[in-house]
Write a protein that holds these residues in place. Structure first.
Motif, PDB file in Angstrom:
ATOM      1  N   THR A 175       0.843  -1.193   0.000  1.00 19.94           N
ATOM      2  CA  THR A 175       0.000   0.000   0.000  1.00 19.94           C
ATOM      3  C   THR A 175       0.881   1.246   0.000  1.00 19.94           C
ATOM      4  O   THR A 175       2.106   1.163   0.071  1.00 19.94           O
ATOM      5  N   GLN A 176       0.238   2.391  -0.061  1.00 16.17           N
ATOM      6  CA  GLN A 176       0.938   3.669   0.056  1.00 16.17           C
ATOM      7  C   GLN A 176       0.687   4.291   1.418  1.00 16.17           C
ATOM      8  O   GLN A 176       1.039   5.444   1.642  1.00 16.17           O
ATOM      9  N   TYR A 177       0.062   3.523   2.320  1.00  9.35           N
ATOM     10  CA  TYR A 177      -0.335   4.104   3.608  1.00  9.35           C
ATOM     11  C   TYR A 177       0.889   4.649   4.346  1.00  9.35           C
ATOM     12  O   TYR A 177       1.926   3.995   4.442  1.00  9.35           O
ATOM     13  N   THR A 178       0.766   5.851   4.854  1.00  7.42           N
ATOM     14  CA  THR A 178       1.865   6.483   5.584  1.00  7.42           C
ATOM     15  C   THR A 178       1.355   6.936   6.952  1.00  7.42           C
ATOM     16  O   THR A 178       0.150   7.111   7.136  1.00  7.42           O
ATOM     17  N   PRO A 179       2.206   7.148   7.930  1.00  2.49           N
ATOM     18  CA  PRO A 179       3.674   7.034   7.847  1.00  2.49           C
ATOM     19  C   PRO A 179       4.123   5.587   7.827  1.00  2.49           C
ATOM     20  O   PRO A 179       3.453   4.716   8.353  1.00  2.49           O
ATOM     21  N   ARG A 180       5.275   5.360   7.217  1.00  2.00           N
ATOM     22  CA  ARG A 180       5.830   4.016   7.132  1.00  2.00           C
ATOM     23  C   ARG A 180       7.350   4.107   7.099  1.00  2.00           C
ATOM     24  O   ARG A 180       7.914   5.128   6.679  1.00  2.00           O
ATOM     25  N   ALA A 181       8.002   3.046   7.546  1.00  4.84           N
ATOM     26  CA  ALA A 181       9.468   3.008   7.511  1.00  4.84           C
ATOM     27  C   ALA A 181       9.929   2.618   6.113  1.00  4.84           C
ATOM     28  O   ALA A 181       9.267   1.863   5.418  1.00  4.84           O
ATOM     29  N   ASN A 182      11.067   3.159   5.718  1.00  2.00           N
ATOM     30  CA  ASN A 182      11.693   2.801   4.428  1.00  2.00           C
ATOM     31  C   ASN A 182      10.691   2.908   3.280  1.00  2.00           C
ATOM     32  O   ASN A 182      10.450   1.951   2.546  1.00  2.00           O
ATOM     33  N   THR A 186       9.296  -0.128   0.745  1.00  2.00           N
ATOM     34  CA  THR A 186       8.140  -0.888   1.241  1.00  2.00           C
ATOM     35  C   THR A 186       6.796  -0.463   0.658  1.00  2.00           C
ATOM     36  O   THR A 186       5.822  -1.199   0.780  1.00  2.00           O
ATOM     37  N   ALA A 187       6.726   0.686   0.035  1.00  2.00           N
ATOM     38  CA  ALA A 187       5.447   1.178  -0.457  1.00  2.00           C
ATOM     39  C   ALA A 187       5.122   0.595  -1.838  1.00  2.00           C
ATOM     40  O   ALA A 187       5.944  -0.048  -2.490  1.00  2.00           O
ATOM     41  N   LEU A 188       3.912   0.857  -2.291  1.00  2.00           N
ATOM     42  CA  LEU A 188       3.409   0.322  -3.555  1.00  2.00           C
ATOM     43  C   LEU A 188       4.285   0.722  -4.737  1.00  2.00           C
ATOM     44  O   LEU A 188       4.490  -0.048  -5.668  1.00  2.00           O
ATOM     45  N   ASN A 189       4.813   1.930  -4.688  1.00  2.00           N
ATOM     46  CA  ASN A 189       5.603   2.397  -5.833  1.00  2.00           C
ATOM     47  C   ASN A 189       6.894   1.601  -6.028  1.00  2.00           C
ATOM     48  O   ASN A 189       7.530   1.681  -7.080  1.00  2.00           O
ATOM     49  N   SER A 190       7.285   0.800  -5.037  1.00  2.00           N
ATOM     50  CA  SER A 190       8.507   0.006  -5.177  1.00  2.00           C
ATOM     51  C   SER A 190       8.321  -1.168  -6.136  1.00  2.00           C
ATOM     52  O   SER A 190       9.310  -1.764  -6.577  1.00  2.00           O
TER      53      SER A 190
END
Length: 228
Positions: A175-182, A186-190
């Motif tokens: 997901t793109q849910y934030t806040p998140r580490a790294n 770890t986000a969808l755009n990766s």
């Protein structure tokens, strides 16, 4: 709850449902008596005749911006507080209680693990293989969920609007849910693949600062209150 119960009974899924952790919370009887209740638990429960005390107590501490000692400031004018601070949202005390409830559950699980370790190695290491390898445990659950009868639960009611393979196909998601580490890892755009022309969408917004937020004094326990 019925769905969790079914998964436990039919597929050996280990499930749980968190309570509200309010059984041990002292009820507020009056404004004066409330001062004797620890700050973290105050106004979480009020007797029916003084419900107004719990409703009137400020429940939110979040602010959109707190001036920092390093002088960093956003260019855009900020709201005083985030939107959504409405009467049906529980506020910081309730969230803190839920967090402590979760923490105690994890601590109890950790204590159980330590006990298993101590008892399991008394005759000398290593611990039994069943405690190290969980593949069979998870595969048993996966296979039973994948092969559940269509009459169990309500997943197959999506037929006609969504593919029913969603009900028995193992999936992973980002997901793109934030806040998140790294974020970048770890986000969808990766995992976004380039379009035919090579275009890959990017989040051009960058954090205004790194590190801790400015201290919010709203979370400080008053000097005349009980801290726990």
């Amino acid at each position: 709850f019925e769905l969790l119960k079914m998964l436990h009974e039919e597929a050996d899924v280990d499930v749980g449902q968190w309570g509200e952790a309010t059984d041990g919370i002292i009820e507020v009887e009056s404004a004066e008596q409330a001062k004797e209740i620890p700050w973290a638990a105050r106004f979480l429960k009020c007797k029916p005749e003084v419900q107004n005390l719990c409703k009137d107590e400020p429940r939110f501490c979040a602010k959109c911006w707190i001036d920092r000692d390093d002088g960093i400031k956003p260019e855009q004018k900020q709201l005083g507080v985030p939107a959504g601070q409405v009467k049906w949202h529980p506020g910081w005390r309730k969230h803190q209680l839920v967090g402590r409830n979760l923490a105690f559950a994890l601590l109890e699980a950790l204590q159980s693990a330590v006990n298993i370790w101590n008892e399991g190695v008394m005759g000398g290491p290593p611990l039994e293989d069943e405690y190290w390898h969980v593949t069979d445990y998870y595969e048993n659950i996966r296979n039973k969920v994948r092969n559940l009868d269509k009459s169990r639960g309500s997943c197959y009611k999506i037929e006609g609007s969504l593919p029913t393979r969603l009900c028995n196909t193992p999936m992973k998601a980002k997901t793109q849910y934030t806040p998140r580490a790294n974020y970048d890892e770890t986000a969808l755009n990766s995992i976004v693949k380039p379009a035919p022309d090579g275009y890959v969408p990017k989040n051009e917004k960058k954090p205004l600062y790194e590190g801790s937020d400015a201290h919010n004094t709203c979370f400080d326990v008053p000097d005349d209150s009980i801290d726990v």
